[in-house]
Design an enzyme around this catalytic site. Sequence first.
Site, short mmCIF file in Angstrom:
data_model
loop_
_atom_site.label_atom_id
_atom_site.label_comp_id
_atom_site.label_asym_id
_atom_site.label_seq_id
_atom_site.Cartn_x
_atom_site.Cartn_y
_atom_site.Cartn_z
N GLN A 96 0.80 -1.22 0.00
CA GLN A 96 0.00 0.00 0.00
C GLN A 96 0.84 1.28 0.00
O GLN A 96 0.32 2.35 -0.30
CB GLN A 96 -0.94 0.00 1.21
CG GLN A 96 -1.99 -1.10 1.11
CD GLN A 96 -2.93 -1.11 2.29
OE1 GLN A 96 -2.68 -1.79 3.28
NE2 GLN A 96 -4.01 -0.36 2.22
N HIS A 106 0.72 -9.62 3.98
CA HIS A 106 -0.38 -8.65 4.07
C HIS A 106 -1.05 -8.56 2.70
O HIS A 106 -0.79 -7.65 1.91
CB HIS A 106 0.13 -7.28 4.53
CG HIS A 106 -0.95 -6.35 5.00
ND1 HIS A 106 -0.94 -5.73 6.23
CD2 HIS A 106 -2.09 -5.92 4.40
CE1 HIS A 106 -2.01 -4.96 6.36
NE2 HIS A 106 -2.73 -5.06 5.25
N ASN A 133 -1.96 -11.19 7.80
CA ASN A 133 -2.91 -10.13 8.08
C ASN A 133 -4.28 -10.54 7.54
O ASN A 133 -4.42 -10.92 6.37
CB ASN A 133 -2.50 -8.83 7.38
CG ASN A 133 -3.50 -7.71 7.63
OD1 ASN A 133 -3.65 -7.25 8.76
ND2 ASN A 133 -4.24 -7.31 6.59
N GLU A 134 -5.28 -10.49 8.37
CA GLU A 134 -6.68 -10.68 8.00
C GLU A 134 -6.92 -11.82 7.01
O GLU A 134 -7.44 -11.60 5.91
CB GLU A 134 -7.25 -9.37 7.42
CG GLU A 134 -7.19 -8.22 8.39
CD GLU A 134 -7.96 -6.99 7.91
OE1 GLU A 134 -8.32 -6.93 6.72
OE2 GLU A 134 -8.18 -6.10 8.74
C1 BGC Z 1 -6.42 -3.89 6.00
C2 BGC Z 1 -5.68 -2.70 5.47
C3 BGC Z 1 -6.68 -1.71 4.90
C4 BGC Z 1 -7.58 -1.24 6.03
C5 BGC Z 1 -8.61 -0.20 5.62
C6 BGC Z 1 -7.67 -3.56 6.77
O1 BGC Z 1 -8.66 -4.44 6.42
O2 BGC Z 1 -5.56 -4.72 6.73
O3 BGC Z 1 -4.75 -3.12 4.54
O4 BGC Z 1 -6.10 -0.65 4.24
O5 BGC Z 1 -8.28 -2.36 6.52
O6 BGC Z 1 -9.51 -0.71 4.70
#
Ligand code: BGC
Length: 434
Positions: free
Chosen positions: A20, A114, A158-159
């Site tokens: 990002q 990520h 991540n997520e």
């Molecule tokens: C993610 C980020 C994202 C943020 C805002 C999260 O779900 O880990 O990468 O930019 O939310 O949407």
Amino acid sequence: MESFVLPEDFLLGTATASLQIEGGDKNNTWYKWCEEGHIKDGSSCITACDHWNRVEQDTELLIQMNVNTHRMSLEWSRIEPKAGEFSSEAIEHYRNEINLLIKNGIKPLITLHHFSEPLWFYEMGGWLKTGNSNYFLEYVKYVIEHLGDEVCEWITFNEPNVYTKFGYIFGLWPPGHRKLSMSSKVCSEIIKAHVKAYQIIHSIRKEMGFNGKTRVGFAMHIRIFCGVTFMGRLLSKAADYFFHELYMEGMIKSNIKFPLSVNGHKHTAATYADFIGINYYTRNIIEFSFSPSNLFHSIRNDNELDKNDLGWDIYPEGIYSVCKKYYERYRLPIYITENGISDKSDSKRPNFICSHLANIAKAIGEGTEIQRYYHWTLMDNFEWLDGQEANFGLYHCNFETQERTIRPGGNLYSMICKEKKLTDEMMDEFLKAK
Ligand code: BGC
């Protein structure tokens, strides 16, 4: 809003993700996705914040923010440009970046995955092909062998819940699939990879002589799902199970639950997380829908609640309840690994930050072990499908000139990081309505 005080050893920081902000890398799945025209505003991650070339400048922003810690991610496609070929140049770059943080008293928390992946991994079948997770584990090994002497805290994924949902059920993110069976396969592969990565990181660091100091976890996107009708309540429970529970139980306890496939996975009763990373943003109201393609549910906002620029409900009480819920269940320290607001005008950010931190302080006061807060994010960046349109930054980033400008919310956050409290004076200066 009331003033609050955070514990002395509570750490405040910022969070970013390589894809990002870095720009310049064409060897990953998101670059291809941008080239194919999937991004709402037509922008591409190839520019982002040009952070790859501005590490020193951006470290200055962190210093100005008074953060005690910073969460950043490594770009797998840069570190391993071809399968099995690692780039000493890329790892050196990250080593320097991390050293710069440490030198300035900023504790690094490093994410290994990520959302973005090397194109070659995707071309070889990605997570859908059994055995491919070994590529990820080799990458993890390489990274820990090269950076493990400097970094003691790691986030494997991540997520994973957002990654599998958007990439394999809704087809909105790379690789763009729409198949439940695929998402289940990827979910179980990622859980198994996390469990192995957890062990690899601990064992390499132990060999290096850092036993006892290593902390490994993951960052999970946690939402509040709530139903106002009978069906809504039932569906919220189901959503909670499929979106949170499956992943939490898998990643923390190595417990692969229905409908995921155990396939060759040996479950050993142990704990595979030293902290629980929670990314908290919003709450959703869930209702029944006749649409099978939407898994028989629809999601709506609460008209009573204020919204961010992307239309997400702002619900600070949610951070209190998710922290309590997961701490009571697993008794592991909680890190808020992300929390933030897309707010171009910055009219809501100061209140957003304070109200969420106030709820954290309240939970801590009641015995919930929350140790960290990472604000998402340092500067406006490439926000996945929303491209350059979202504005989550404590600093505004002008993508044309690459100029960074601190927002008032950023000034307030830097004061909170320094003082570890919100005072009446800060409220008078920054908050519209107390
Ligand atoms: C993610 C980020 C994202 C943020 C805002 C999260 O779900 O880990 O990468 O930019 O939310 O949407």
